[in-house]
Design a protein around this motif. Sequence first.
Motif, PDB file in Angstrom:
ATOM      1  N   TYR A 103      36.779  18.571  -1.859  1.00 16.63           N
ATOM      2  CA  TYR A 103      35.802  18.902  -2.890  1.00 16.63           C
ATOM      3  C   TYR A 103      36.369  18.490  -4.243  1.00 16.63           C
ATOM      4  O   TYR A 103      37.425  18.969  -4.653  1.00 16.63           O
ATOM      5  CB  TYR A 103      35.460  20.396  -2.906  1.00 16.63           C
ATOM      6  N   TRP A 104      35.663  17.582  -4.948  1.00 14.98           N
ATOM      7  CA  TRP A 104      36.086  17.085  -6.248  1.00 14.98           C
ATOM      8  C   TRP A 104      35.117  17.552  -7.329  1.00 14.98           C
ATOM      9  O   TRP A 104      33.904  17.441  -7.173  1.00 14.98           O
ATOM     10  CB  TRP A 104      36.118  15.555  -6.252  1.00 14.98           C
ATOM     11  N   LEU A 105      35.664  18.063  -8.421  1.00 16.63           N
ATOM     12  CA  LEU A 105      34.857  18.356  -9.602  1.00 16.63           C
ATOM     13  C   LEU A 105      35.264  17.397 -10.714  1.00 16.63           C
ATOM     14  O   LEU A 105      36.451  17.265 -11.027  1.00 16.63           O
ATOM     15  CB  LEU A 105      35.045  19.803 -10.082  1.00 16.63           C
ATOM     16  N   TRP A 106      34.270  16.751 -11.316  1.00 17.92           N
ATOM     17  CA  TRP A 106      34.503  15.806 -12.401  1.00 17.92           C
ATOM     18  C   TRP A 106      34.004  16.407 -13.706  1.00 17.92           C
ATOM     19  O   TRP A 106      32.831  16.767 -13.827  1.00 17.92           O
ATOM     20  CB  TRP A 106      33.783  14.482 -12.103  1.00 17.92           C
ATOM     21  N   THR A 107      34.895  16.525 -14.683  1.00 14.31           N
ATOM     22  CA  THR A 107      34.557  17.090 -15.986  1.00 14.31           C
ATOM     23  C   THR A 107      34.365  15.962 -17.009  1.00 14.31           C
ATOM     24  O   THR A 107      34.617  14.789 -16.715  1.00 14.31           O
ATOM     25  CB  THR A 107      35.675  18.019 -16.475  1.00 14.31           C
ATOM     26  N   ASP A 108      33.955  16.322 -18.207  1.00 18.71           N
ATOM     27  CA  ASP A 108      33.810  15.320 -19.275  1.00 18.71           C
ATOM     28  C   ASP A 108      35.134  14.578 -19.499  1.00 18.71           C
ATOM     29  O   ASP A 108      35.156  13.364 -19.677  1.00 18.71           O
ATOM     30  CB  ASP A 108      33.374  15.998 -20.580  1.00 18.71           C
ATOM     31  N   GLU A 109      36.218  15.341 -19.471  1.00 18.98           N
ATOM     32  CA  GLU A 109      37.535  14.749 -19.724  1.00 18.98           C
ATOM     33  C   GLU A 109      37.956  13.790 -18.608  1.00 18.98           C
ATOM     34  O   GLU A 109      38.379  12.657 -18.869  1.00 18.98           O
ATOM     35  CB  GLU A 109      38.584  15.861 -19.876  1.00 18.98           C
ATOM     36  N   SER A 110      37.825  14.236 -17.358  1.00 22.92           N
ATOM     37  CA  SER A 110      38.255  13.387 -16.239  1.00 22.92           C
ATOM     38  C   SER A 110      37.310  12.206 -16.050  1.00 22.92           C
ATOM     39  O   SER A 110      37.729  11.130 -15.598  1.00 22.92           O
ATOM     40  CB  SER A 110      38.358  14.206 -14.950  1.00 22.92           C
ATOM     41  N   ALA A 111      36.026  12.380 -16.426  1.00 23.98           N
ATOM     42  CA  ALA A 111      35.063  11.291 -16.317  1.00 23.98           C
ATOM     43  C   ALA A 111      35.456  10.129 -17.214  1.00 23.98           C
ATOM     44  O   ALA A 111      35.493   8.967 -16.776  1.00 23.98           O
ATOM     45  CB  ALA A 111      33.667  11.791 -16.687  1.00 23.98           C
ATOM     46  N   ARG A 112      35.751  10.434 -18.458  1.00 21.57           N
ATOM     47  CA  ARG A 112      36.098   9.368 -19.402  1.00 21.57           C
ATOM     48  C   ARG A 112      37.418   8.696 -19.005  1.00 21.57           C
ATOM     49  O   ARG A 112      37.583   7.483 -19.152  1.00 21.57           O
ATOM     50  CB  ARG A 112      36.183   9.917 -20.825  1.00 21.57           C
ATOM     51  N   LYS A 113      38.346   9.488 -18.486  1.00 22.90           N
ATOM     52  CA  LYS A 113      39.636   8.951 -18.058  1.00 22.90           C
ATOM     53  C   LYS A 113      39.448   7.968 -16.898  1.00 22.90           C
ATOM     54  O   LYS A 113      40.026   6.875 -16.885  1.00 22.90           O
ATOM     55  CB  LYS A 113      40.567  10.091 -17.643  1.00 22.90           C
ATOM     56  N   LEU A 114      38.616   8.351 -15.929  1.00 20.31           N
ATOM     57  CA  LEU A 114      38.352   7.485 -14.779  1.00 20.31           C
ATOM     58  C   LEU A 114      37.732   6.166 -15.230  1.00 20.31           C
ATOM     59  O   LEU A 114      38.171   5.087 -14.811  1.00 20.31           O
ATOM     60  CB  LEU A 114      37.408   8.180 -13.791  1.00 20.31           C
ATOM     61  N   LYS A 134      22.952  11.225 -19.389  1.00 22.93           N
ATOM     62  CA  LYS A 134      23.138   9.795 -19.137  1.00 22.93           C
ATOM     63  C   LYS A 134      24.577   9.511 -18.696  1.00 22.93           C
ATOM     64  O   LYS A 134      24.816   8.695 -17.811  1.00 22.93           O
ATOM     65  CB  LYS A 134      22.788   8.990 -20.391  1.00 22.93           C
ATOM     66  N   LYS A 135      25.519  10.214 -19.320  1.00 21.87           N
ATOM     67  CA  LYS A 135      26.915  10.073 -18.910  1.00 21.87           C
ATOM     68  C   LYS A 135      27.105  10.592 -17.482  1.00 21.87           C
ATOM     69  O   LYS A 135      27.840  10.004 -16.685  1.00 21.87           O
ATOM     70  CB  LYS A 135      27.831  10.817 -19.873  1.00 21.87           C
ATOM     71  N   ALA A 136      26.437  11.704 -17.174  1.00 23.99           N
ATOM     72  CA  ALA A 136      26.543  12.276 -15.826  1.00 23.99           C
ATOM     73  C   ALA A 136      25.967  11.329 -14.778  1.00 23.99           C
ATOM     74  O   ALA A 136      26.516  11.187 -13.677  1.00 23.99           O
ATOM     75  CB  ALA A 136      25.829  13.624 -15.774  1.00 23.99           C
ATOM     76  N   ASP A 137      24.865  10.672 -15.109  1.00 26.25           N
ATOM     77  CA  ASP A 137      24.270   9.699 -14.193  1.00 26.25           C
ATOM     78  C   ASP A 137      25.228   8.536 -13.953  1.00 26.25           C
ATOM     79  O   ASP A 137      25.481   8.152 -12.803  1.00 26.25           O
ATOM     80  CB  ASP A 137      22.954   9.161 -14.768  1.00 26.25           C
ATOM     81  N   ALA A 138      25.734   7.965 -15.042  1.00 29.80           N
ATOM     82  CA  ALA A 138      26.638   6.815 -14.926  1.00 29.80           C
ATOM     83  C   ALA A 138      27.893   7.179 -14.144  1.00 29.80           C
ATOM     84  O   ALA A 138      28.374   6.400 -13.310  1.00 29.80           O
ATOM     85  CB  ALA A 138      27.009   6.303 -16.320  1.00 29.80           C
ATOM     86  N   LEU A 139      28.400   8.373 -14.386  1.00 23.98           N
ATOM     87  CA  LEU A 139      29.626   8.815 -13.727  1.00 23.98           C
ATOM     88  C   LEU A 139      29.475   8.853 -12.215  1.00 23.98           C
ATOM     89  O   LEU A 139      30.373   8.421 -11.482  1.00 23.98           O
ATOM     90  CB  LEU A 139      30.030  10.197 -14.245  1.00 23.98           C
ATOM     91  N   ARG A 140      28.362   9.352 -11.714  1.00 26.28           N
ATOM     92  CA  ARG A 140      28.208   9.475 -10.256  1.00 26.28           C
ATOM     93  C   ARG A 140      28.252   8.108  -9.572  1.00 26.28           C
ATOM     94  O   ARG A 140      28.744   7.989  -8.458  1.00 26.28           O
ATOM     95  CB  ARG A 140      26.926  10.236  -9.910  1.00 26.28           C
ATOM     96  N   TYR A 141      27.733   7.081 -10.244  1.00 26.50           N
ATOM     97  CA  TYR A 141      27.775   5.737  -9.664  1.00 26.50           C
ATOM     98  C   TYR A 141      29.211   5.215  -9.602  1.00 26.50           C
ATOM     99  O   TYR A 141      29.618   4.619  -8.608  1.00 26.50           O
ATOM    100  CB  TYR A 141      26.906   4.782 -10.481  1.00 26.50           C
ATOM    101  N   LEU A 208      24.632  -1.230  -9.651  1.00 27.69           N
ATOM    102  CA  LEU A 208      24.224  -0.181 -10.588  1.00 27.69           C
ATOM    103  C   LEU A 208      25.143  -0.155 -11.803  1.00 27.69           C
ATOM    104  O   LEU A 208      24.690  -0.120 -12.952  1.00 27.69           O
ATOM    105  CB  LEU A 208      24.240   1.183  -9.890  1.00 27.69           C
ATOM    106  N   ILE A 209      26.445  -0.164 -11.552  1.00 27.69           N
ATOM    107  CA  ILE A 209      27.422  -0.108 -12.644  1.00 27.69           C
ATOM    108  C   ILE A 209      27.292  -1.323 -13.563  1.00 27.69           C
ATOM    109  O   ILE A 209      27.301  -1.188 -14.796  1.00 27.69           O
ATOM    110  CB  ILE A 209      28.854  -0.011 -12.073  1.00 27.69           C
ATOM    111  N   ASP A 210      27.147  -2.498 -12.979  1.00 27.70           N
ATOM    112  CA  ASP A 210      27.056  -3.723 -13.768  1.00 27.70           C
ATOM    113  C   ASP A 210      25.813  -3.754 -14.654  1.00 27.70           C
ATOM    114  O   ASP A 210      25.799  -4.428 -15.699  1.00 27.70           O
ATOM    115  CB  ASP A 210      27.047  -4.951 -12.851  1.00 27.70           C
ATOM    116  N   ASN A 211      24.753  -3.054 -14.241  1.00 31.35           N
ATOM    117  CA  ASN A 211      23.497  -3.075 -14.993  1.00 31.35           C
ATOM    118  C   ASN A 211      23.351  -1.937 -15.995  1.00 31.35           C
ATOM    119  O   ASN A 211      22.378  -1.914 -16.758  1.00 31.35           O
ATOM    120  CB  ASN A 211      22.307  -3.061 -14.033  1.00 31.35           C
ATOM    121  N   LEU A 212      24.282  -1.003 -15.996  1.00 29.02           N
ATOM    122  CA  LEU A 212      24.189   0.121 -16.946  1.00 29.02           C
ATOM    123  C   LEU A 212      24.127  -0.345 -18.407  1.00 29.02           C
ATOM    124  O   LEU A 212      23.304   0.164 -19.182  1.00 29.02           O
ATOM    125  CB  LEU A 212      25.353   1.090 -16.735  1.00 29.02           C
TER     126      LEU A 212
END
Length: 340
Positions: A103-114, A134-141, A208-212
Amino acid sequence: MSRFHFSHKKKALKAVLFFFLFLLLFYIVLKYENMNERSFAQLDIEIPINFVPVRVTKIEDLPTSGHSKIPKRIHQTWKSTNIPHQFYRWVKTWSEHHPDWEYWLWTDESARKLISERHPSLLSTFDDYDLPVKKADALRYVVLYEYGGIYADLDMEALTSLEPLALKYLCFIGQEPYEHPILDSNFQGLVINALIGCKPHHPFFKMLIDNLPSYSTMWHVLDSTGPHFMTSLYRKYSKSPQFNEHSVYITPSEYFYPTMDPSKVSYFFYKCKDVSKLSKLQKNACRNLKYKNLPQNLFDSKKIAFANHNWYHTYLSFRPIASNEGIPIDNIVSNVLIYH
């Protein structure tokens, strides 16, 4: 009549009018809140004898054992590691029904780092998004492309294990209830990104990522990163040569979205009451709603659902949630993993 008495009567009349307006508003709100999907059975629209409803009432044949084609990982995202109380029960269901999965939880901090480490060319687009959703959508991809597994919004509730789907498919995505996009926008087949399962490095997620960046100028979140964005690109991808080898299975809506969004019920009901203004496709959607809610045709879609979407709409401004309040995620999922 004196000016004083005239002024007094005018104020009294205003008070009476205000009172009646208040009662009218209260009646409308009460009527709206008491409306549910069963209300569609009352629609005055004819259903032909040969009408074939758009619905699924049984699960397809799925394997019960074998090697999973999708990594056993659950991914969820939130602003911080404190999960709002209203999501506690739903979040807990994922570890309960998938005890041997990560089980992984992604936060604002870890999202930007990734993103800065794995997709630095996307970082400026990510930072420039004007809304957190919008950030949450992009992150899941990005997360699913890099790690694979199952992504689920916090208002998604697991009803049973999704492992049978992971045993059969390389990638699967749900779609909104049949009537949603038809009565909203007069098209059918809206892919929704609230629950997705996929293997790592799937070419559709690369697409998806390339078209963001090119879609980031779209004003509405549905078009820039959300379901409309994903649906548009899925249609392109399904016609590409890669689809044959790296397919994407669009599940029946009943698998993950067995109930209609409550916020749409009243709007759809009154829209269906005046069929003269509807397209042929929309009329059929109204017939479908009526058919499914007639007493003789009632079926509890949750009986075959793997998950249930609770339609919380966290991105709407009238439902703000503080990021520093809630329950620490490790009090909900003891073996939680967080990207560092």
